[in-house]
Design an enzyme around this catalytic site. Structure first.
Site, PDB file in Angstrom:
ATOM      1  N   SER A 196       0.862  -1.188   0.000  1.00  0.00           N
ATOM      2  CA  SER A 196       0.000   0.000   0.000  1.00  0.00           C
ATOM      3  C   SER A 196       0.892   1.229   0.000  1.00  0.00           C
ATOM      4  O   SER A 196       2.073   1.157   0.374  1.00  0.00           O
ATOM      5  CB  SER A 196      -0.880  -0.011   1.260  1.00  0.00           C
ATOM      6  OG  SER A 196      -1.485   1.236   1.480  1.00  0.00           O
ATOM      7  N   TYR A 206      -2.113  -0.835  10.267  1.00  0.00           N
ATOM      8  CA  TYR A 206      -2.179  -1.184   8.846  1.00  0.00           C
ATOM      9  C   TYR A 206      -0.875  -0.826   8.146  1.00  0.00           C
ATOM     10  O   TYR A 206      -0.308  -1.623   7.387  1.00  0.00           O
ATOM     11  CB  TYR A 206      -3.355  -0.441   8.214  1.00  0.00           C
ATOM     12  CG  TYR A 206      -3.543  -0.648   6.735  1.00  0.00           C
ATOM     13  CD1 TYR A 206      -4.261  -1.730   6.251  1.00  0.00           C
ATOM     14  CD2 TYR A 206      -3.022   0.265   5.809  1.00  0.00           C
ATOM     15  CE1 TYR A 206      -4.450  -1.912   4.892  1.00  0.00           C
ATOM     16  CE2 TYR A 206      -3.204   0.094   4.457  1.00  0.00           C
ATOM     17  CZ  TYR A 206      -3.931  -0.993   3.994  1.00  0.00           C
ATOM     18  OH  TYR A 206      -4.107  -1.176   2.636  1.00  0.00           O
TER      19      TYR A 206
END
Length: 252
Positions: free
Chosen positions: A143, A156
């Site tokens: 990401s 995350y």
């Protein structure tokens, strides 16, 4: 895989969002697909949709945070199709979207277990199979939060930085044994997970969108095309990279 048999691809989190978009792209390549997802209802719907397009698909209900369930989807792929040529290590959750100190221990564990442990379990069991056959290609789903800091997604971000790191290490360890490992790092993309996050934290999402040089979120199709480019190896010398797909966000 013989000269006439189709290749086999395994996709985790393949029932919806980016995983489904990738599965649809790979179906166009006449591949045999194994879709692993925690949501059995949506998984069966995606399987039926792919089969209507002519793909051969096995769906496996799996919670990737559980090692035995990860081994099971790998075993199903091997029992059904005999090999694993491609692996898209995609399953993940976003977490609560709050500053790190506001996360409970349970929330931290949930994100770590799915995003990092689950991804590592997948790599371990898929690599076991690929090493025996002497070939394979893997794309990990990192990401933009695996490249830079982004508010509200600390755990995350930690998991995605972990995937960026393991991609480099495994590329070095296994390149000489016929296996390529790359990653993609999407920025904010119009998926169900992002839609749910927007509902909870519209202010954060609006700030993130305004910070993208192209002034828009990405699409699942754009991510899927990039994953397939790396996975299928049209440029096979690309190995160990994490490729941003973020409209220039991490270039700033």
């Amino acid at each position: 895989m013989t000269a006439t048999s189709p290749a086999v691809a395994v996709i985790t989190g393949g029932a919806s969002g980016l995983g489904k978009a990738i599965a649809l792209q790979l179906a166009e390549q006449s591949m045999q697909l194994v879709i692993a997802d925690i949501n059995a209802e949506i998984g069966r719907e995606t399987q039926a949709e792919l089969e209507q397009l002519g793909a051969t698909v096995a769906f496996v209900e799996a919670d990737v945070s559980q090692a035995e369930q990860v081994k099971h989807y790998v075993d199903v792929a091997l029992e059904r199709f005999g090999r694993i040529d491609y692996f898209v290590n995609n399953a993940g959750i976003s977490g609560p979207g709050t500053p790190f100190a506001d996360n409970s221990v349970e929330q931290i564990d949930a994100v770590l277990d799915t995003n990092l442990r689950g991804a590592l379990y997948g790599l371990k069991f898929v690599l076991d199979a690929m090493l025996k056959q002497g070939s394979g290609s893997i794309v990990n789903m990192s990401s933009s939060a695996g490249l830079v800091g982004i508010e509200g997604v600390g755990v995350y971000s930690a998991t995605k930085h972990g995937l960026t790191g393991i991609t480099k290490t495994l590329a070095v360890e296994y390149a000489a044994r016929g296996i390529r490992i790359n990653a993609v790092a999407p920025g904010a993309t119009e998926t169900p997970m992002v839609a749910a996050y927007r509902e909870m934290h519209p202010d954060i999402v609006a700030r993130n969108e305004a910070a993208i040089p192209q002034q828009r979120f990405g699409t699942p199709g754009e991510v899927a095309k990039t994953v397939c480019f790396l996975l299928l190896g049209s440029v096979p010398h690309i190995n160990g990279v994490t490729l941003p797909i973020d409209g220039g966000y991490t270039a700033q």
